[in-house]
Design an enzyme around this catalytic site. Structure first.
Site, short mmCIF file in Angstrom:
data_model
loop_
_atom_site.label_atom_id
_atom_site.label_comp_id
_atom_site.label_asym_id
_atom_site.label_seq_id
_atom_site.Cartn_x
_atom_site.Cartn_y
_atom_site.Cartn_z
N TYR A 1 -0.11 -15.97 -10.81
CA TYR A 1 -1.33 -15.23 -10.54
C TYR A 1 -1.15 -13.74 -10.75
CZ TYR A 1 0.84 -15.27 -5.83
OH TYR A 1 1.72 -15.19 -4.76
N LYS B 1 -7.06 -11.35 -7.08
CA LYS B 1 -6.07 -12.25 -7.69
C LYS B 1 -6.76 -13.19 -8.67
CE LYS B 1 -3.43 -12.13 -3.41
NZ LYS B 1 -3.24 -12.82 -2.11
N ARG C 1 0.91 -30.82 -31.59
CA ARG C 1 2.06 -30.29 -30.82
C ARG C 1 1.77 -30.22 -29.33
NH1 ARG C 1 2.04 -24.66 -33.75
NH2 ARG C 1 -0.16 -25.10 -33.27
N HIS D 1 -6.19 -15.89 0.85
CA HIS D 1 -5.80 -16.85 -0.19
C HIS D 1 -4.68 -17.74 0.32
CE1 HIS D 1 -3.42 -17.85 -4.00
NE2 HIS D 1 -4.45 -18.68 -3.94
N LYS E 1 7.04 -17.28 8.51
CA LYS E 1 5.95 -16.31 8.63
C LYS E 1 4.62 -17.04 8.81
CE LYS E 1 4.18 -14.33 4.91
NZ LYS E 1 3.96 -13.45 3.72
N ASP E 2 4.38 -18.07 8.03
CA ASP E 2 3.11 -18.80 8.12
C ASP E 2 3.04 -19.63 9.39
OD1 ASP E 2 2.75 -19.31 4.50
OD2 ASP E 2 2.36 -17.57 5.80
N ASP F 1 0.81 -6.41 3.99
CA ASP F 1 0.80 -7.87 3.86
C ASP F 1 0.36 -8.49 5.18
OD1 ASP F 1 3.32 -10.42 3.26
OD2 ASP F 1 1.26 -10.25 2.52
N HIS G 1 -3.05 -15.63 3.12
CA HIS G 1 -2.52 -14.28 2.99
C HIS G 1 -3.52 -13.33 2.34
CE1 HIS G 1 1.64 -16.42 2.57
NE2 HIS G 1 1.20 -16.44 3.80
N GLN H 1 0.22 -6.59 -11.61
CA GLN H 1 1.40 -7.37 -11.23
C GLN H 1 1.13 -8.84 -11.45
OE1 GLN H 1 3.50 -6.33 -7.53
NE2 GLN H 1 3.57 -8.50 -6.97
N ASP H 2 2.10 -9.52 -12.06
CA ASP H 2 2.06 -10.98 -12.23
C ASP H 2 3.00 -11.60 -11.21
OD1 ASP H 2 1.66 -11.85 -15.80
OD2 ASP H 2 0.22 -11.49 -14.18
N ASN H 3 2.52 -12.62 -10.51
CA ASN H 3 3.37 -13.36 -9.57
C ASN H 3 3.56 -14.79 -10.06
OD1 ASN H 3 3.50 -11.13 -7.91
ND2 ASN H 3 1.86 -11.81 -6.56
N ARG I 1 1.25 -22.40 1.31
CA ARG I 1 1.52 -20.97 1.37
C ARG I 1 0.19 -20.26 1.69
NH1 ARG I 1 6.40 -19.25 -2.09
NH2 ARG I 1 7.34 -21.22 -2.81
C1 LIG Z 1 4.02 -11.67 -2.30
C2 LIG Z 1 5.31 -11.04 -2.69
C3 LIG Z 1 6.49 -11.39 -2.09
N1 LIG Z 1 7.66 -10.79 -2.47
C4 LIG Z 1 8.90 -11.24 -1.82
C5 LIG Z 1 8.90 -11.07 -0.31
C6 LIG Z 1 9.73 -12.23 0.19
O1 LIG Z 1 11.10 -11.86 0.25
C7 LIG Z 1 9.57 -13.30 -0.89
C8 LIG Z 1 8.62 -14.42 -0.49
O2 LIG Z 1 7.42 -13.82 -0.04
P1 LIG Z 1 6.33 -14.70 0.72
O3 LIG Z 1 7.01 -15.67 1.65
O4 LIG Z 1 5.29 -13.77 1.28
O5 LIG Z 1 5.72 -15.53 -0.50
P2 LIG Z 1 4.43 -16.47 -0.42
O6 LIG Z 1 4.42 -17.22 0.87
O7 LIG Z 1 4.38 -17.23 -1.68
O8 LIG Z 1 3.23 -15.44 -0.35
C9 LIG Z 1 2.25 -15.36 -1.36
O9 LIG Z 1 1.44 -16.49 -1.21
C10 LIG Z 1 0.04 -16.33 -1.15
C11 LIG Z 1 -0.60 -17.62 -1.58
C12 LIG Z 1 -0.50 -15.15 -1.86
O10 LIG Z 1 -1.61 -15.15 -2.38
C13 LIG Z 1 0.28 -13.91 -1.84
O11 LIG Z 1 0.47 -13.41 -3.15
C14 LIG Z 1 1.60 -14.02 -1.20
O12 LIG Z 1 1.40 -13.73 0.17
O13 LIG Z 1 9.05 -12.63 -2.06
C15 LIG Z 1 7.71 -9.83 -3.45
O14 LIG Z 1 8.78 -9.30 -3.76
N2 LIG Z 1 6.54 -9.45 -4.05
C16 LIG Z 1 5.34 -10.02 -3.72
O15 LIG Z 1 4.30 -9.65 -4.32
#
Ligand SMILES: Cc1cn([C@H]2C[C@H](O)[C@@H](COP(=O)(O)OP(=O)(O)O[C@H]3O[C@H](C)C(=O)[C@H](O)[C@H]3O)O2)c(=O)[nH]c1=O
Length: 186
Positions: free
Chosen positions: A132, A72, A23, A119, A168-169, A143, A62, A46-48, A59
């Protein structure tokens, strides 16, 4: 579960076992008891999960500062990405050193990134998904970002074109410009 050290102590590459059959496969992508038996004891809260549609989406870099610093456990649920961690613990023998590894749906590898590390990742396939686990919850006030191309760190992202970045980045400061709260504790 294979557990590999990296050139940065505390930063680990994990590879859970995959049970293949006609499978497909089954794998325990995370099992607290398995990690604790290996001396890896983290409580994830927390799981992302994020999806990046375009190849070359970057990305990072951070982290969250204390009191909400996060360890993480990162894996790639779909596609392929180059995952990078940077040791920013002041006084660490590997301060400023980066390590990268390709994580993919195909190889099932994971990167365990302790607190005190930046990261980031860059995608190598379309519609790449990263999943993650984190040891603390999202805290926007804690943040922090650092430029992906900070010359003090010198990450080789394998860039062939300009990466796709969030605003942001795009605007992230250099490591030397941030108030870095992390110190090496041996
Ligand atoms: C990180 C995070 C974001 N958010 C919301 C805030 C923003 O409205 C939206 C996008 O957030 P951001 O642009 O910071 O997402 P990434 O650029 O993927 O950031 C992540 O990417 C790098 C690789 C990481 O390791 C971090 O976990 C995290 O910084 O999700 C949430 O609601 N909860 C969260 O834990």
């Amino acid at each position: 579960m294979k557990i590999e050290e990296t050139p940065i102590p505390g930063l680990l590459v994990l590879e859970p076992k995959r049970f293949g059959d006609a499978r497909g496969f089954f794998s325990e992508s995370w099992n607290q008891a398995t990690l604790e038996a290996a001396g890896i004891t983290y409580d994830f809260v927390q799981d992302n999960h994020s999806m990046s549609a375009t190849v070359g989406t970057l990305r990072g870099l951070h982290m969250q500062t204390p009191p909400h610093a996060q360890t993480k456990l990162v894996r790639c649920g779909r596609g392929r990405l180059f995952d990078v961690a940077v040791d920013i613990r002041k006084g660490s023998p590997t301060y400023g050193k980066w390590f990268g590894v390709e994580l993919s749906f195909g190889n099932g590898k994971q990167l365990m990134i302790p607190t005190g590390f930046l990261h980031g990742f860059i995608t190598r396939e379309v519609d790449t998904e990263i999943c993650y686990k984190c040891t603390d919850t999202y805290a926007p006030d804690c943040d922090r970002s650092v430029r992906f191309d900070d010359p003090e760190i010198g990450i080789d992202w394998g860039l062939e074109t300009n990466p796709v970045l969030s605003s942001k980045d795009e605007a992230a400061p250099l490591l030397a410009e941030i108030n870095n709260p992390f110190t090496f504790e041996g």
